[in-house]
Design an enzyme around this catalytic site. Structure first.
Site, short mmCIF file in Angstrom:
data_model
loop_
_atom_site.label_atom_id
_atom_site.label_comp_id
_atom_site.label_asym_id
_atom_site.label_seq_id
_atom_site.Cartn_x
_atom_site.Cartn_y
_atom_site.Cartn_z
CB SER A 171 32.80 37.98 37.62
OG SER A 171 34.15 37.86 37.98
CD GLU A 188 38.33 39.14 40.48
OE1 GLU A 188 38.42 39.85 41.48
OE2 GLU A 188 39.24 38.40 40.09
CE1 TYR A 224 34.34 43.04 36.02
CE2 TYR A 224 35.08 41.41 37.62
CZ TYR A 224 34.52 41.71 36.39
OH TYR A 224 34.15 40.70 35.53
P1 NDP Z 1 35.80 42.33 27.33
O1 NDP Z 1 36.42 43.40 28.16
O2 NDP Z 1 36.64 41.65 26.29
O3 NDP Z 1 34.50 42.90 26.61
C1 NDP Z 1 33.67 43.82 27.24
C2 NDP Z 1 32.64 44.32 26.26
O4 NDP Z 1 31.82 45.30 26.90
C3 NDP Z 1 33.24 45.03 25.03
O5 NDP Z 1 32.49 44.68 23.90
C4 NDP Z 1 33.04 46.50 25.35
O6 NDP Z 1 32.96 47.34 24.23
C5 NDP Z 1 31.70 46.44 26.06
N1 NDP Z 1 31.41 47.63 26.85
C6 NDP Z 1 32.17 48.19 27.82
N2 NDP Z 1 31.56 49.27 28.34
C7 NDP Z 1 30.39 49.41 27.67
C8 NDP Z 1 29.32 50.32 27.74
N3 NDP Z 1 29.33 51.36 28.61
N4 NDP Z 1 28.26 50.16 26.94
C9 NDP Z 1 28.23 49.13 26.03
N5 NDP Z 1 29.22 48.22 25.91
C10 NDP Z 1 30.28 48.36 26.73
O7 NDP Z 1 35.23 41.23 28.36
P2 NDP Z 1 35.08 39.64 28.20
O8 NDP Z 1 34.56 39.34 26.85
O9 NDP Z 1 36.31 38.99 28.68
O10 NDP Z 1 33.98 39.33 29.29
C11 NDP Z 1 32.58 39.37 28.98
C12 NDP Z 1 31.80 39.57 30.25
O11 NDP Z 1 32.06 38.51 31.15
C13 NDP Z 1 32.12 40.85 31.01
O12 NDP Z 1 30.93 41.30 31.62
C14 NDP Z 1 33.09 40.38 32.07
O13 NDP Z 1 33.09 41.24 33.19
C15 NDP Z 1 32.53 39.02 32.39
N6 NDP Z 1 33.46 38.05 32.90
C16 NDP Z 1 34.60 37.76 32.19
C17 NDP Z 1 35.47 36.83 32.65
C18 NDP Z 1 36.70 36.48 31.86
O14 NDP Z 1 37.57 35.79 32.43
N7 NDP Z 1 36.83 36.88 30.62
C19 NDP Z 1 35.23 36.11 33.91
C20 NDP Z 1 33.97 36.43 34.53
C21 NDP Z 1 33.13 37.37 34.05
P3 NDP Z 1 34.28 47.98 23.54
O15 NDP Z 1 34.76 46.92 22.58
O16 NDP Z 1 33.74 49.18 22.89
O17 NDP Z 1 35.26 48.25 24.63
P1 GDP Z 2 41.38 39.13 37.13
O1 GDP Z 2 41.44 37.83 37.84
O2 GDP Z 2 40.07 39.38 36.47
O3 GDP Z 2 41.82 40.29 37.94
O4 GDP Z 2 42.36 38.96 35.86
P2 GDP Z 2 43.84 39.51 35.57
O5 GDP Z 2 44.35 38.72 34.43
O6 GDP Z 2 43.83 40.99 35.40
O7 GDP Z 2 44.67 39.18 36.89
C1 GDP Z 2 44.83 37.86 37.37
C2 GDP Z 2 45.84 37.86 38.51
O8 GDP Z 2 47.14 38.17 37.98
C3 GDP Z 2 45.58 38.91 39.60
O9 GDP Z 2 45.75 38.33 40.86
C4 GDP Z 2 46.66 39.97 39.37
O10 GDP Z 2 47.08 40.66 40.55
C5 GDP Z 2 47.79 39.07 38.85
N1 GDP Z 2 48.82 39.81 38.11
C6 GDP Z 2 50.15 39.77 38.36
N2 GDP Z 2 50.78 40.60 37.53
C7 GDP Z 2 49.86 41.19 36.74
C8 GDP Z 2 49.94 42.15 35.68
O11 GDP Z 2 51.00 42.63 35.31
N3 GDP Z 2 48.76 42.48 35.08
C9 GDP Z 2 47.57 41.95 35.47
N4 GDP Z 2 46.45 42.28 34.82
N5 GDP Z 2 47.47 41.06 36.49
C10 GDP Z 2 48.60 40.67 37.11
#
Ligand code: NDP
Ligand code: GDP
Length: 318
Positions: free
Chosen positions: A124, A126, A147
């Protein structure tokens, strides 16, 4: 012969799009799903009969071993994580366990039960945290949340297994990517859902935190193509996946309200509850390497992303 893929996190935003992509490419698709009191397959409802779901949890080594042994995948995509930054301050130990150590557990399961499988780790942006933008593969990591810290552990573990065991392991260092399937607590989904509720008279305000934070927001479907491409290369490597454009939260808010002809200033309330202990101010990725090596570039602009998400929300409340 068709290939087999195993996806952890198949019920999440990216997992659902990736599964669709791989099915379209005639893969046999397995997904690891954790046991919940209410099954959570809403994002994969349309394909649930075409994939094989295996019970497993990233905190449970034996379940991951069994999943690898059962699926015998050619490709493993580790997308599962506690993925919400804000929650990582409230549940730092769980975040470290799932998002950090979980990667090692997946890698160990691959090493012992399907060592020839190619492995993708969902790293990520992050991890960059406080590092000045733009960030590419050479930028250092200065994570600003539990995270981000856990993701750095997962990143280095993936590189380490590549170097130690000669395994085909890749990190996709993805910048924020969104869609109508994004979790409702992430800011883009919270905004588009909130705007739609206001538009349909279900609520009168939208409470948000730091409006000045800037993110490099892309469309999740585009990013899943990059994940797939990484595992089709001859050599394993790490890639930044990003649009190269950065926009503030307030820009996103303004555009989303504009989509339904409303002025955001009439509805948005800044609420300190949604501020984080520390925030990442600016993320802006440089994906030149992915373009050059993978031939990947994003297809969806920031404006199109807001439109796609708003359209989906409007339909929901119609
Ligand atoms: P989501 O939060 O939508 O999906 C996370 C998935 O992980 C879900 O299927 C969840 O299952 C599963 N999960 C959580 N905890 C466990 C566990 N203990 N054991 C097994 N499965 C688990 O994330 P995204 O699809 O958005 O992201 C996918 C990956 O990419 C993640 O690793 C995220 O950190 C990373 N990422 C995402 C970004 C983004 O902008 N979307 C950017 C950079 C990295 P359940 O449905 O049961 O909750
Ligand atoms: P992140 O980049 O993975 O933390 O994705 P988020 O969508 O959770 O947050 C993106 C940015 O939006 C971060 O800088 C947050 O501090 C900002 N932000 C501002 N208001 C909110 C809010 O109400 N909820 C969330 N989730 N983020 C917020």
């Amino acid at each position: 012969m068709s290939k087999t893929a195993l996806i952890s996190g198949i019920t999440g935003q990216d997992g659902s799009y990736l599964a669709e992509l791989l099915l379209a490419k005639k893969y046999e698709v397995y997904g690891i799903v954790r046991r919940l009191s209410t099954p959570n397959v809403s994002r994969i409802e349309n394909i649930v009969d075409n994939v094989t779901l295996l019970e497993g949890d990233l905190t449970d080594q034996s379940s991951l071993n069994i999943a690898m042994r059962t699926a015998q995948p050619n490709e493993v995509y580790n997308l599962a994580a506690q993925s919400f930054v804000a929650t990582s301050w409230n549940q730092p130990v769980l975040t470290g366990d799932v998002t950090g150590l979980g990667v090692i557990r997946m890698l160990e399961a691959v090493r012992h039960f399907c060592p020839d499988a190619k492995f993708y780790q969902a790293s990520s942006s992050e991890m960059f945290g406080a590092v000045p933008a733009p960030q590419n593969e050479e930028a250092p990591f200065k994570p600003r949340s539990p995270y981000g810290v856990a993701k750095v552990y997962g990143y280095h573990s993936t590189v380490n297994y590549r170097e130690s065991y000669n395994m085909f392991c890749c990190n996709g260092i993805c910048f924020n990517h969104e869609s109508s399937r994004r979790g409702i607590e992430f800011v883009t989904r919270k905004i588009t859902d909130g705007v739609a509720r206001i538009y349909h008279g279900l609520t009168k305000e939208l409470r948000l935190g730091n409006l000045d934070a800037k993110r490099d927001w892309g469309f999740a479907k585009d990013y899943c193509i990059a994940m797939y491409l990484m595992l089709q290369q001859k050599e394993p490597d790490d890639y930044v996946i990003a649009t190269g454009q950065s926009h503030s939260v307030s820009e996103f808010v303004e555009l989303a309200f504009k989509e339904v002809g409303l002025n955001y200033e009439d509805y948005v309330i800044v609420d300190k509850r949604f501020y984080r202990p520390v925030d990442v101010n600016v993320l802006q990725g440089d994906a030149s390497k992915a373009k050059k090596v993978l031939g990947w570039s994003p297809k969806t602009s920031f404006e199109q992303l807001v439109q796609i998400m708003m359209k989906a929300e409007e339909m929901k409340y119609k």
